[in-house]
Design a protein around this motif. Structure first.
Motif, PDB file in Angstrom:
ATOM      1  N   GLY A 257       0.832  -1.198   0.000  1.00  0.00           N
ATOM      2  CA  GLY A 257       0.000   0.000   0.000  1.00  0.00           C
ATOM      3  C   GLY A 257       0.868   1.249   0.000  1.00  0.00           C
ATOM      4  N   THR A 258       0.233   2.406   0.111  1.00  0.00           N
ATOM      5  CA  THR A 258       0.951   3.684   0.091  1.00  0.00           C
ATOM      6  C   THR A 258       1.584   3.966   1.449  1.00  0.00           C
ATOM      7  N   ILE A 259       2.815   4.488   1.414  1.00  0.00           N
ATOM      8  CA  ILE A 259       3.502   4.904   2.643  1.00  0.00           C
ATOM      9  C   ILE A 259       3.271   6.402   2.817  1.00  0.00           C
ATOM     10  N   PRO A 260       2.475   6.818   3.803  1.00  0.00           N
ATOM     11  CA  PRO A 260       2.104   8.229   3.925  1.00  0.00           C
ATOM     12  C   PRO A 260       3.161   9.105   4.590  1.00  0.00           C
ATOM     13  N   ALA A 261       4.116   8.511   5.325  1.00  0.00           N
ATOM     14  CA  ALA A 261       5.068   9.333   6.074  1.00  0.00           C
ATOM     15  C   ALA A 261       6.283   8.501   6.475  1.00  0.00           C
ATOM     16  N   TYR A 262       7.340   9.218   6.854  1.00  0.00           N
ATOM     17  CA  TYR A 262       8.553   8.588   7.383  1.00  0.00           C
ATOM     18  C   TYR A 262       8.992   9.353   8.628  1.00  0.00           C
ATOM     19  N   GLN A 263       9.632   8.656   9.551  1.00  0.00           N
ATOM     20  CA  GLN A 263      10.277   9.305  10.687  1.00  0.00           C
ATOM     21  C   GLN A 263      11.781   9.347  10.435  1.00  0.00           C
ATOM     22  N   LEU A 264      12.386  10.515  10.701  1.00  0.00           N
ATOM     23  CA  LEU A 264      13.818  10.712  10.517  1.00  0.00           C
ATOM     24  C   LEU A 264      14.476  10.838  11.885  1.00  0.00           C
ATOM     25  N   PHE A 265      15.482   9.998  12.142  1.00  0.00           N
ATOM     26  CA  PHE A 265      16.196  10.000  13.418  1.00  0.00           C
ATOM     27  C   PHE A 265      17.625  10.480  13.214  1.00  0.00           C
ATOM     28  N   LEU A 266      18.073  11.403  14.079  1.00  0.00           N
ATOM     29  CA  LEU A 266      19.461  11.844  14.117  1.00  0.00           C
ATOM     30  C   LEU A 266      20.050  11.447  15.458  1.00  0.00           C
ATOM     31  N   ASN A 267      21.178  10.731  15.415  1.00  0.00           N
ATOM     32  CA  ASN A 267      21.834  10.256  16.639  1.00  0.00           C
ATOM     33  C   ASN A 267      20.864   9.500  17.545  1.00  0.00           C
ATOM     34  N   GLY A 268      19.976   8.723  16.916  1.00  0.00           N
ATOM     35  CA  GLY A 268      19.056   7.874  17.668  1.00  0.00           C
ATOM     36  C   GLY A 268      17.818   8.568  18.191  1.00  0.00           C
ATOM     37  N   LYS A 269      17.666   9.869  17.926  1.00  0.00           N
ATOM     38  CA  LYS A 269      16.508  10.609  18.427  1.00  0.00           C
ATOM     39  C   LYS A 269      15.638  11.089  17.269  1.00  0.00           C
ATOM     40  N   LEU A 270      14.318  10.993  17.452  1.00  0.00           N
ATOM     41  CA  LEU A 270      13.391  11.448  16.426  1.00  0.00           C
ATOM     42  C   LEU A 270      13.559  12.947  16.204  1.00  0.00           C
ATOM     43  N   THR A 271      13.834  13.322  14.954  1.00  0.00           N
ATOM     44  CA  THR A 271      14.062  14.725  14.612  1.00  0.00           C
ATOM     45  C   THR A 271      12.868  15.335  13.905  1.00  0.00           C
ATOM     46  N   THR A 272      12.292  14.607  12.965  1.00  0.00           N
ATOM     47  CA  THR A 272      11.137  15.132  12.242  1.00  0.00           C
ATOM     48  C   THR A 272      10.361  13.984  11.611  1.00  0.00           C
ATOM     49  N   THR A 273       9.112  14.241  11.312  1.00  0.00           N
ATOM     50  CA  THR A 273       8.284  13.307  10.562  1.00  0.00           C
ATOM     51  C   THR A 273       8.078  13.872   9.164  1.00  0.00           C
ATOM     52  N   ILE A 274       8.476  13.116   8.173  1.00  0.00           N
ATOM     53  CA  ILE A 274       8.367  13.544   6.777  1.00  0.00           C
ATOM     54  C   ILE A 274       6.978  13.181   6.275  1.00  0.00           C
ATOM     55  N   VAL A 275       6.177  14.184   5.993  1.00  0.00           N
ATOM     56  CA  VAL A 275       4.823  13.973   5.473  1.00  0.00           C
ATOM     57  C   VAL A 275       4.742  14.635   4.104  1.00  0.00           C
ATOM     58  N   LYS A 302      19.008   7.729  10.208  1.00  0.00           N
ATOM     59  CA  LYS A 302      18.261   6.594   9.695  1.00  0.00           C
ATOM     60  C   LYS A 302      16.784   6.967   9.642  1.00  0.00           C
ATOM     61  N   ILE A 303      16.006   6.227   8.857  1.00  0.00           N
ATOM     62  CA  ILE A 303      14.581   6.516   8.684  1.00  0.00           C
ATOM     63  C   ILE A 303      13.779   5.226   8.810  1.00  0.00           C
ATOM     64  N   ARG A 304      12.469   5.387   9.071  1.00  0.00           N
ATOM     65  CA  ARG A 304      11.561   4.247   9.043  1.00  0.00           C
ATOM     66  C   ARG A 304      10.209   4.714   8.514  1.00  0.00           C
ATOM     67  N   PRO A 305       9.478   3.817   7.832  1.00  0.00           N
ATOM     68  CA  PRO A 305       8.221   4.212   7.192  1.00  0.00           C
ATOM     69  C   PRO A 305       7.013   4.026   8.095  1.00  0.00           C
ATOM     70  N   LYS A 306       5.971   4.792   7.808  1.00  0.00           N
ATOM     71  CA  LYS A 306       4.676   4.543   8.417  1.00  0.00           C
ATOM     72  C   LYS A 306       3.916   3.611   7.490  1.00  0.00           C
ATOM     73  N   LEU A 307       3.513   2.467   7.998  1.00  0.00           N
ATOM     74  CA  LEU A 307       2.894   1.440   7.170  1.00  0.00           C
ATOM     75  C   LEU A 307       1.420   1.767   6.916  1.00  0.00           C
ATOM     76  N   PRO A 308       0.848   1.143   5.897  1.00  0.00           N
ATOM     77  CA  PRO A 308      -0.565   1.408   5.598  1.00  0.00           C
ATOM     78  C   PRO A 308      -1.510   1.123   6.762  1.00  0.00           C
TER      79      PRO A 308
END
Length: 325
Positions: A257-275, A302-308
């Motif tokens: 399905g479509t991936i609506p967003a990603y989380q971006l981590f810098l040095n292990g901490k969540l920095t922003t959510t890419i929408v 590193k990044i990870r996706p938001k799943l459908p």
């Protein structure tokens, strides 16, 4: 006429007390069983004054809560159950030491000492003024869901390389002697993306630059779902005035399905959510990150996706970014 009732009441009370004791059971037995002694203990001199000690996980009927490391019979360090290695610093050059490890549990039981691992710290090299060169051509393969084998080209140093340190996402997880350019890593998780780098170290405790980064994915366990990690993550850094632009690009995972967003981590901490502002992209995705830190600042990314289904997926491999003009 009251005595029979009194005897009946006493009998009932005794029955109720017996029933209560039976229902509650006897007090829990104290945990007196010792953990097993750690196996596979190794001690590797990292410099003239430090030794890196590693061991394999011990077992216990209730669970191991930590490990105690002994140098020449005296406790030198204590770590939690999740750590299977530690560095012992402040040693004397050209000295023989013997290291053992004991496991402990929540009840305070300690295992027997492990088999001793002897090591001799190298001589101090006062003229060693230069760090080693970085290891080259790091490569490797997954031997199974929990093991990988790495190899690399050797480093050079003005005096000599004493050890190679293997890092996984900026955390040192293994060390081998300076005469060895291979490492076998165990205890990994199936179906997981790992990013490895290697650094050389000399007797003056100077570390080299990182080798190239190597991404390895361990095979999934039978019946486990496919990985949802983004792959092929690349970065490019550009200076613009007092800012740094970090351009990211990656291949999106197949999630059905479509991936609506990603989380971006810098040095292990969540920095922003890419929408995405509009329709999410298909195939390879891109994102620009703006940073205002001083030149030379180092980040792991590193990044990870938001799943459908709304859950967050697996992390991508990690990338290291150094802000340079």
């Amino acid at each position: 006429m009251q005595r029979p009732h009194a005897r009946t009441a006493s009998a009932c009370s005794a029955a109720l007390l017996l029933a209560a004791l039976t229902a509650c059971g006897s007090p829990a037995e104290a945990d007196t069983r010792k953990p097993t002694a750690p196996e596979g203990v190794t001690a590797q001199a990292g410099s003239a004054t430090s030794v890196h000690v590693m061991w394999e996980r011990a077992s216990d009927n209730e669970g191991v809560t930590g490990y105690d490391v002994y140098r020449d019979g005296k406790k030198a360090a204590s770590v939690g159950a999740a750590k299977l290695m530690t560095d012992i610093d402040g040693l004397t050059a050209s000295t023989v030491h013997s290291f053992t490890v004991r496991a402990r549990d929540a009840a305070g039981n300690r295992s027997a000492p492990s088999v001793a691992a002897p090591v001799t710290t190298p001589a101090t090299a006062p003229a060693d003024e230069e760090p080693p060169t970085g290891p080259t051509e790091l490569r490797g393969k997954a031997d199974g869901g929990r093991t990988v084998t790495l190899s690399w080209g050797g480093s050079t140093d003005d005096v000599g390389v004493t050890s190679y340190d293997v890092y996984q996402e900026d955390s040192r997880i293994h060390s081998v002697p300076g005469t060895q350019t291979t490492a076998r890593l165990t205890g990994l998780r199936p179906g997981t993306v790992y990013t490895f780098t290697v650094r050389a170290r000399d007797a003056a405790d100077r570390s080299s630059p990182d080798s190239n980064a190597l991404d390895l994915t361990t095979p999934s366990a039978p019946g486990a779902p496919e990985s949802t990690a983004p792959t092929g993550l690349r970065t490019k850094t550009t200076a613009r005035g007092e800012e740094f632009l970090v351009d990211l690009s990656w291949d999106q995972p197949d999630t059905g399905g479509t991936i609506p967003a990603y989380q971006l981590f810098l040095n292990g901490k969540l920095t922003t959510t890419i929408v995405w502002g509009g329709t999410p992209p298909a195939g390879r995705a891109t994102y620009r990150l703006t940073l205002t830190d001083p030149p030379g600042t180092r980040y792991s990314l590193k990044i990870r996706p938001k799943l459908p289904d709304g859950k967050w997926g697996d992390f991508s491999a990690q990338r290291t970014v150094v802000l340079r003009g």
